[in-house]
Scaffold this active site. Structure first.
Site, mmCIF file in Angstrom:
data_model
loop_
_atom_site.group_PDB
_atom_site.id
_atom_site.type_symbol
_atom_site.label_atom_id
_atom_site.label_comp_id
_atom_site.label_asym_id
_atom_site.label_seq_id
_atom_site.Cartn_x
_atom_site.Cartn_y
_atom_site.Cartn_z
ATOM 1 N N LYS A 111 -65.457 45.837 84.260
ATOM 2 C CA LYS A 111 -66.220 47.401 84.375
ATOM 3 C C LYS A 111 -66.251 48.443 82.849
ATOM 4 O O LYS A 111 -67.399 49.083 82.998
ATOM 5 C CB LYS A 111 -64.853 48.217 85.205
ATOM 6 C CG LYS A 111 -64.836 47.563 86.344
ATOM 7 C CD LYS A 111 -64.217 48.966 87.942
ATOM 8 C CE LYS A 111 -64.171 47.897 89.592
ATOM 9 N NZ LYS A 111 -63.254 48.350 90.631
ATOM 10 N N LYS A 194 -68.068 37.812 92.628
ATOM 11 C CA LYS A 194 -67.268 38.699 93.575
ATOM 12 C C LYS A 194 -68.411 39.618 94.584
ATOM 13 O O LYS A 194 -68.522 40.545 93.732
ATOM 14 C CB LYS A 194 -65.678 38.550 93.762
ATOM 15 C CG LYS A 194 -65.748 39.884 93.158
ATOM 16 C CD LYS A 194 -64.329 40.519 93.376
ATOM 17 C CE LYS A 194 -63.868 41.889 92.899
ATOM 18 N NZ LYS A 194 -63.684 42.529 94.237
ATOM 19 N N LYS A 197 -67.708 46.607 95.807
ATOM 20 C CA LYS A 197 -68.052 48.238 96.194
ATOM 21 C C LYS A 197 -69.115 48.356 95.811
ATOM 22 O O LYS A 197 -70.869 48.941 95.616
ATOM 23 C CB LYS A 197 -67.050 48.824 96.927
ATOM 24 C CG LYS A 197 -66.453 48.359 98.199
ATOM 25 C CD LYS A 197 -65.436 49.952 98.116
ATOM 26 C CE LYS A 197 -64.443 49.457 98.552
ATOM 27 N NZ LYS A 197 -63.351 49.064 97.267
HETATM 28 P P1 ATP Z 1 -64.654 47.992 93.941
HETATM 29 O O1 ATP Z 1 -65.973 47.668 93.527
HETATM 30 O O2 ATP Z 1 -65.489 49.339 93.637
HETATM 31 O O3 ATP Z 1 -63.781 48.004 92.524
HETATM 32 P P2 ATP Z 1 -64.047 45.912 95.688
HETATM 33 O O4 ATP Z 1 -65.095 45.943 96.480
HETATM 34 O O5 ATP Z 1 -63.814 45.171 94.683
HETATM 35 O O6 ATP Z 1 -63.979 47.603 95.116
HETATM 36 P P3 ATP Z 1 -61.114 47.461 95.964
HETATM 37 O O7 ATP Z 1 -61.133 48.815 96.704
HETATM 38 O O8 ATP Z 1 -61.466 47.025 94.216
HETATM 39 O O9 ATP Z 1 -62.454 46.744 95.985
HETATM 40 O O10 ATP Z 1 -60.333 46.044 96.997
HETATM 41 C C1 ATP Z 1 -58.959 46.623 97.632
HETATM 42 C C2 ATP Z 1 -58.718 45.372 98.373
HETATM 43 O O11 ATP Z 1 -60.206 43.953 98.943
HETATM 44 C C3 ATP Z 1 -57.750 44.443 96.805
HETATM 45 O O12 ATP Z 1 -56.740 43.474 97.303
HETATM 46 C C4 ATP Z 1 -59.129 43.281 96.269
HETATM 47 O O13 ATP Z 1 -58.355 42.101 95.591
HETATM 48 C C5 ATP Z 1 -59.800 42.609 97.620
HETATM 49 N N1 ATP Z 1 -61.412 42.264 97.191
HETATM 50 C C6 ATP Z 1 -62.568 43.022 96.413
HETATM 51 N N2 ATP Z 1 -63.269 42.588 96.670
HETATM 52 C C7 ATP Z 1 -62.715 40.999 97.270
HETATM 53 C C8 ATP Z 1 -63.324 39.891 96.960
HETATM 54 N N3 ATP Z 1 -64.493 39.881 97.315
HETATM 55 N N4 ATP Z 1 -62.874 38.731 97.989
HETATM 56 C C9 ATP Z 1 -61.919 38.724 98.082
HETATM 57 N N5 ATP Z 1 -60.754 39.829 98.701
HETATM 58 C C10 ATP Z 1 -61.338 40.589 97.851
HETATM 59 MG MG MG Z 2 -62.329 45.769 93.105
#
Ligand code: ATP
Ligand code: MG
Length: 327
Positions: A111, A194, A197
């Protein structure tokens, strides 16, 4: 009853990666454990954001979680910034966390690369995460694979704090362990990284079916399937992994055969996936609509959740301050 804690950032819409990696597990576990689920807005402000968006996204995240099956009568769902003990304990944990450990964290490195100017909060993000979990003395944390490294750090923080301020015979904080699902790492449809968001490569849990199909149609599959007649290797294909998450076992088996014998082209395979996704996602969308129409309930539910969380958080923090010689 053992406790679980987990959080999600209101940094964008809840996507199928979040759902399959974490939130579906929260729903499955919420009655088996004493469960705390948190919309972690203090985490979301560690990268640039728009305040009006954040407020809306926090609310939208609550609606999406409820639509996905989180039941506020079975668990405690709340917003992090409504429970100030989280940031207070994070400061305390800052004093027992080695800088080197934070600099090694993969999420920080990834990040930070995307920011022109890196906020200290992005570095200390996992310390706040340790505080989130340990305030509730949670034993287990249902998360996706990307959070496993942060959880190792949470255990390290618990150990270090226990060594300094508690006794070995009676450790104050438990060492929280990750609870993973079979779909612990969902890739974006471009197959590059992966699904996240903040990367804009997501399929939203509440997304319109037309838009989902527009994303599925060009999605990357087995790169060796250049022509329709080339047989594929299901295990290397993102679409096959999504079938495993959304399609019934018999369909998954059929898909594997059709792919590896070139019986189907990738578009045929995607059409079947789209139908399986609709079976799971359509009722979630419908529930979200019902909740949106009843907007007062969401605010009341979050206030009640914060009050329940705060009672426990305040008790833990009080004991921590006592043991540390703080007043
Ligand atoms: P950001 O990009 O803002 O970090 P994010 O999509 O990674 O958003 P988070 O809020 O950081 O989402 O994570 C919320 C939950 O979703 C965590 O338990 C994280 O491990 C899970 N998670 C996030 N992305 C994935 C993915 N691609 N596959 C499986 N689990 C995920
Ligand atoms: Mg995340």
């Amino acid at each position: 009853m053992p406790r679980i804690f987990s959080g999600i950032q209101p940094s964008g819409e809840l996507h199928i990666g979040n759902y399959l990696g974490a939130v579906k597990n929260w729903v499955a576990l919420q009655r088996q454990y004493e469960s705390f689920f948190c919309i972690v807005d203090y985490h979301a402000i560690t990268v640039p954001y728009d305040p009006a968006d954040l407020r809306q996204r926090t609310r939208d995240m609550a609606i999406s979680l409820l639509a996905a099956g989180i039941d506020p009568s079975a668990c405690t769902l709340f917003v992090q910034s409504m429970v100030p003990e989280h940031t207070e304990l994070a400061w305390i944990f800052n004093s027992v966390t080695p800088l080197g450990e934070l600099e090694r964290q993969t999420q920080f490195k990834e990040k930070a690369l995307r920011q022109e100017s890196v906020a200290v909060g992005l570095l200390t993000y996992p310390v706040l995460q340790a505080a989130d979990i340990l305030l509730y003395k949670a034993d287990m944390v249902p998360v996706g694979e990307d959070q496993v490294q942060h959880l190792e750090l949470s255990r390290e923080v618990a150990r270090r704090w226990n060594t300094k301020f508690a006794t070995e015979e009676a450790p104050f904080f438990p060492e929280p362990k990750p609870l993973l699902t079979p779909t612990r790492r969902v890739m974006g449809l471009d197959g590059q990284a992966k699904m996240s968001k903040s990367l804009g490569n997501t399929v939203g849990l509440l997304e319109d079916p037309k838009d989902i199909w527009e994303k599925l149609r060009p999605a990357v599959t087995d790169p060796k399937r250049v022509r329709r007649t080339d047989p594929g290797t299901p295990e290397v294909c993102n679409i096959y992994h999504l079938h495993k998450a959304f399609s019934p076992p018999a369909t998954v088996e059929h898909v594997a055969v059709q792919c590896s014998t070139a019986g189907w082209g990738c578009i045929d395979c995607k059409k079947v996936l789209f139908e399986s996704m609709e079976v799971e996602l359509q009722p979630i969308r419908q529930r979200a609509q019902e909740i949106m129409d009843d907007s007062k309930t969401v605010g009341e539910m979050l206030s009640a959740g914060a009050a329940r969380a705060r009672a426990i958080a305040a008790e833990t923090l009080g004991e921590v301050k006592q043991l540390m010689g703080l007043t």
